[in-house]
Design an enzyme around this catalytic site. Structure first.
Site, mmCIF file in Angstrom:
data_model
loop_
_atom_site.group_PDB
_atom_site.id
_atom_site.type_symbol
_atom_site.label_atom_id
_atom_site.label_comp_id
_atom_site.label_asym_id
_atom_site.label_seq_id
_atom_site.Cartn_x
_atom_site.Cartn_y
_atom_site.Cartn_z
ATOM 1 N N GLY A 176 -52.866 -3.259 -13.559
ATOM 2 C CA GLY A 176 -51.514 -3.741 -13.272
ATOM 3 C C GLY A 176 -50.792 -4.147 -14.540
ATOM 4 N N GLY A 177 -49.872 -5.073 -14.376
ATOM 5 C CA GLY A 177 -49.062 -5.527 -15.506
ATOM 6 C C GLY A 177 -49.893 -6.079 -16.647
ATOM 7 N N ALA A 410 -40.776 19.608 -41.739
ATOM 8 C CA ALA A 410 -42.086 18.948 -41.712
ATOM 9 C C ALA A 410 -42.477 18.474 -43.109
ATOM 10 C CB ALA A 410 -43.136 19.877 -41.137
HETATM 11 C C1 HXC Z 1 -57.858 -13.420 -7.850
HETATM 12 C C2 HXC Z 1 -59.538 -11.903 -8.146
HETATM 13 C C3 HXC Z 1 -58.631 -10.970 -8.693
HETATM 14 C C4 HXC Z 1 -57.271 -11.363 -8.804
HETATM 15 C C5 HXC Z 1 -60.588 -10.087 -8.684
HETATM 16 N N1 HXC Z 1 -60.730 -11.297 -8.153
HETATM 17 N N2 HXC Z 1 -59.307 -9.863 -9.008
HETATM 18 N N3 HXC Z 1 -59.154 -13.108 -7.736
HETATM 19 N N4 HXC Z 1 -56.927 -12.599 -8.366
HETATM 20 N N5 HXC Z 1 -56.346 -10.564 -9.331
HETATM 21 C C6 HXC Z 1 -61.962 -11.914 -7.658
HETATM 22 C C7 HXC Z 1 -62.471 -11.242 -6.396
HETATM 23 O O1 HXC Z 1 -61.852 -11.770 -5.268
HETATM 24 C C8 HXC Z 1 -63.946 -11.603 -6.469
HETATM 25 O O2 HXC Z 1 -64.110 -12.934 -6.028
HETATM 26 C C9 HXC Z 1 -64.234 -11.585 -7.943
HETATM 27 O O3 HXC Z 1 -62.979 -11.706 -8.602
HETATM 28 C C10 HXC Z 1 -64.880 -10.297 -8.400
HETATM 29 O O4 HXC Z 1 -64.121 -9.226 -7.891
HETATM 30 P P1 HXC Z 1 -64.803 -7.977 -7.141
HETATM 31 O O5 HXC Z 1 -63.708 -7.257 -6.445
HETATM 32 O O6 HXC Z 1 -65.971 -8.451 -6.321
HETATM 33 O O7 HXC Z 1 -65.362 -7.163 -8.383
HETATM 34 P P2 HXC Z 1 -65.393 -5.608 -8.597
HETATM 35 O O8 HXC Z 1 -65.939 -4.934 -7.375
HETATM 36 O O9 HXC Z 1 -66.098 -5.413 -9.898
HETATM 37 O O10 HXC Z 1 -63.862 -5.150 -8.745
HETATM 38 C C11 HXC Z 1 -63.091 -5.632 -9.809
HETATM 39 C C12 HXC Z 1 -61.606 -5.238 -9.621
HETATM 40 C C13 HXC Z 1 -61.140 -5.727 -8.204
HETATM 41 C C14 HXC Z 1 -61.456 -3.725 -9.742
HETATM 42 C C15 HXC Z 1 -60.798 -5.887 -10.733
HETATM 43 O O11 HXC Z 1 -61.497 -7.087 -8.061
HETATM 44 C C16 HXC Z 1 -59.676 -5.589 -8.022
HETATM 45 O O12 HXC Z 1 -59.186 -4.495 -7.735
HETATM 46 N N6 HXC Z 1 -58.957 -6.691 -8.170
HETATM 47 C C17 HXC Z 1 -57.511 -6.713 -7.965
HETATM 48 C C18 HXC Z 1 -56.835 -6.010 -9.083
HETATM 49 C C19 HXC Z 1 -55.333 -6.042 -8.953
HETATM 50 O O13 HXC Z 1 -54.750 -5.427 -8.056
HETATM 51 N N7 HXC Z 1 -54.719 -6.836 -9.781
HETATM 52 C C20 HXC Z 1 -53.315 -6.935 -9.782
HETATM 53 C C21 HXC Z 1 -52.919 -8.329 -9.499
HETATM 54 S S1 HXC Z 1 -51.176 -8.371 -9.560
HETATM 55 P P3 HXC Z 1 -65.353 -13.366 -5.132
HETATM 56 O O14 HXC Z 1 -65.213 -14.848 -5.036
HETATM 57 O O15 HXC Z 1 -65.194 -12.663 -3.842
HETATM 58 O O16 HXC Z 1 -66.561 -12.925 -5.877
HETATM 59 C C22 HXC Z 1 -50.821 -8.179 -11.175
HETATM 60 C C23 HXC Z 1 -49.352 -8.148 -11.447
HETATM 61 C C24 HXC Z 1 -49.205 -8.528 -12.806
HETATM 62 O O17 HXC Z 1 -51.620 -8.113 -12.044
HETATM 63 C C25 HXC Z 1 -48.456 -9.046 -13.431
HETATM 64 C C26 HXC Z 1 -48.528 -9.700 -14.702
HETATM 65 C C27 HXC Z 1 -48.009 -8.870 -15.690
#
Ligand code: HXC
Length: 519
Positions: A176-177, A410
């Protein structure tokens, strides 16, 4: 219950226990899981990167302030990021290392404020900033507070840009971002165990219907070969941390300093091998990295973006212990022609070197800009202009070495004398020309060739005539496009001398906010 104050002994004991607990991040099981995947933990990464015993942690006891979505009272050790100061090879750096074991390294408000704070310390102390990324992105439970936190990191990235070197390591997810902070830094080192994308495979499938694996979309090789987002691919964390140390060794700590000069042997002996690497036949390919290795200290060349736009080679090396930035056409890829990607890659590297006082050496063997509809539609005019802009705007010492072909626009775009080169050396094989002799004869003498009885013989004769008139190093030296014609074997000696004499170069440009490089 006793109301007497606790003894110092007890307080110290409690402090030690609290520290040990926080330093364990998300706990033993999660750390072990991370290790079982062949990764280091956030703290191990810091330890491996910096000089032994030099790390000063800042903000271990930081706590989030959120109360929604199960966050009330939830313990998030160090808010998921290890931050602080340390030394690398005895030089100060500031760094942040995201802890995936703590809520997936997600960036909450306090997490990002911690990162931005050490970044500001980098700026105030004139020291590089290293950000080790391993995170699920913005902490979803914290909503727009986490978004705002990231915004502060981006803003600070930009304020550091050009003042202190910024290096991002991508050692886990960076989605993401969140991927925009590394993109705002100077160099990205990515491990083969990491993935980076703005939108992942599932979102892409929903929106565009395209199907792709996460690895093919955002793995390190894809970002090196396809997108050009990363600068170095590392096998694993240890390799990435080693590359980071090595890269820093070529760089000054900030824009007001020169890069550290290493003690190096004073040897500028001729290297006879250089007399035979470049074929005299202009269309024959060779690997320009052999030329570079034959000239620089110990043949040691740290190539940047080695797997992207391979027709343009860029990277760091040293001559008599002095850091230099090298830019070179690569005749073994696309004959060394400059396309959009090569122009962008070269320009960015040139601007980095200029910002951080690293002299530039450019090795030229270029047939021209790459022709093609896709190149024109893609904006080769706009992107090629970046090279012209970057070289012209650069005030560090600039040395051009013309190895062989140097044709047309170039020739100018590769840091020619007219674009401010301080020295131009030509090898005896150098051909500086407005265009290749074959093409020139087609344009200027077409009627003459058509009239001739033996057209092929006439064409060959005219080509030879054009070549001997214009395409020789002496012609270019006579017109002052070249300062000296040198024996290839002695290139190191000439470069060492020129770098020494240019080391006090100062060049002022008219004051302005900034120029407008074509983007
Ligand atoms: C809160 C999060 C999190 C997040 C992961 N976790 N990402 N908690 N906010 N963004 C937590 C999970 O709930 C989990 O908690 C633990 O971290 C480990 O994650 P898993 O999913 O079990 O690990 P894995 O299978 O290795 O997958 C990792 C991952 C996946 C690919 C990163 O977690 C994922 O897709 N996360 C979301 C990514 C995403 O969409 N991010 C965008 C957010 S919005 P528990 O307690 O269950 O173990 C964004 C906008 C941005 O970023 C803006 C700023 C510029």
């Amino acid at each position: 219950m006793s109301t007497a104050p606790k003894s110092m002994e007890k307080l110290v004991e409690e402090l030690r226990a609290a520290r040990a607990h926080l330093e364990e991040g998300g706990g033993h099981a999660r750390l072990e899981k991370q290790k079982s995947e062949g990764k280091l933990t956030a703290r191990e990464r810091v330890k491996t990167l910096v000089d032994e015993g030099s790390f000063e942690e800042i903000g271990l006891f930081a706590r989030h302030r959120q109360t929604e979505f199960g966050m009330l009272g939830k313990e998030v050790p160090a808010d998921g990021v290890v931050t602080g100061a340390a030394s690398i090879d005895g030089r100060l750096v500031h760094l942040a290392s995201q802890d995936f074991s703590v809520l997936g390294g997600s960036a909450g408000e306090v997490h990002s404020l911690k990162v931005a704070e050490v970044m500001e310390m980098s700026l105030h102390t004139g020291s590089p900033f290293v950000f080790i990324n391993d995170s699920g992105g913005a902490r979803v439970q914290e909503g727009i507070d986490s978004l705002s936190g990231y915004g502060k990191v981006f803003f600070t990235n930009v304020s550091l840009s050009g003042a202190v070197p910024q290096i991002s390591l991508i050692c886990g997810p960076c989605a993401g971002g969140a991927a925009y902070s590394p993109a705002l830094t100077d160099f990205i080192i990515m491990t083969r165990k990491a993935q980076m994308f703005i939108t992942g495979p599932q979102v892409i499938k929903q929106v565009t219907g395209e199907q792709i694996t996460a690895e093919a979309l955002g793995g390190a090789d894809s970002h090196m070969g396809n997108s050009g987002v990363v600068h170095f691919v590392a096998e694993d964390d240890k390799d990435a941390l080693y590359l980071c140390r090595r890269l820093l060794s070529f760089l000054p700590s900030n824009n007001l300093e020169d890069a550290p000069r290493l003690k190096a042997p004073n040897n500028v002996d001729p290297n006879p091998e250089l007399n035979s690497i470049v074929p005299v036949e202009p269309k024959q390919a060779y690997d320009v990295r052999r030329v570079i290795a034959g000239i620089v200290d110990q043949g040691d060349f740290l190539e940047v973006q080695a797997g992207y736009a391979m027709n343009m080679v860029v990277g760091f090396a040293r001559i008599l212990g002095r850091s230099v930035g090298i830019v070179a056409n690569q005749p073994q890829a696309m004959s060394g022609a400059i396309d959009i990607n090569a122009a962008t890659k070269g320009s960015r590297f040139i601007r980095f070197c200029n910002a951080f006082n690293i002299p530039l050496i450019t090795f030229v063997d270029v047939p021209g800009f790459l022709p093609g509809v896709q190149q024109e539609y893609g904006g080769i005019i706009r992107h090629g202009a970046k090279l012209l802009f970057a070289y012209s705007a650069t005030t560090v010492p600039k040395i051009q070495v013309i190895l062989r072909k140097s044709y047309g626009g170039a020739h100018l775009a590769m840091g020619s004398k007219d674009l401010g080169a301080d020295r131009v050396f030509a090898w005896p094989t150098a051909e500086v020309a407005v265009m290749g002799a074959e093409g020139a004869v087609e344009i200027v003498f077409r009627k003459e060739v058509d009239k001739a009885e033996d057209k092929a013989a006439k064409r060959a004769e005219l080509i030879q005539q054009y070549k001997s008139t214009f395409s020789t190093p002496t012609a270019a030296a006579g017109r002052r496009l070249v300062d000296d014609i040198i024996e290839p074997a002695e290139t190191r000696k000439h470069l060492a001398q020129a770098l020494e004499y240019l080391s006090t170069k100062r060049e002022q440009r008219p004051p302005k906010k900034h120029g407008l490089i074509p983007l």
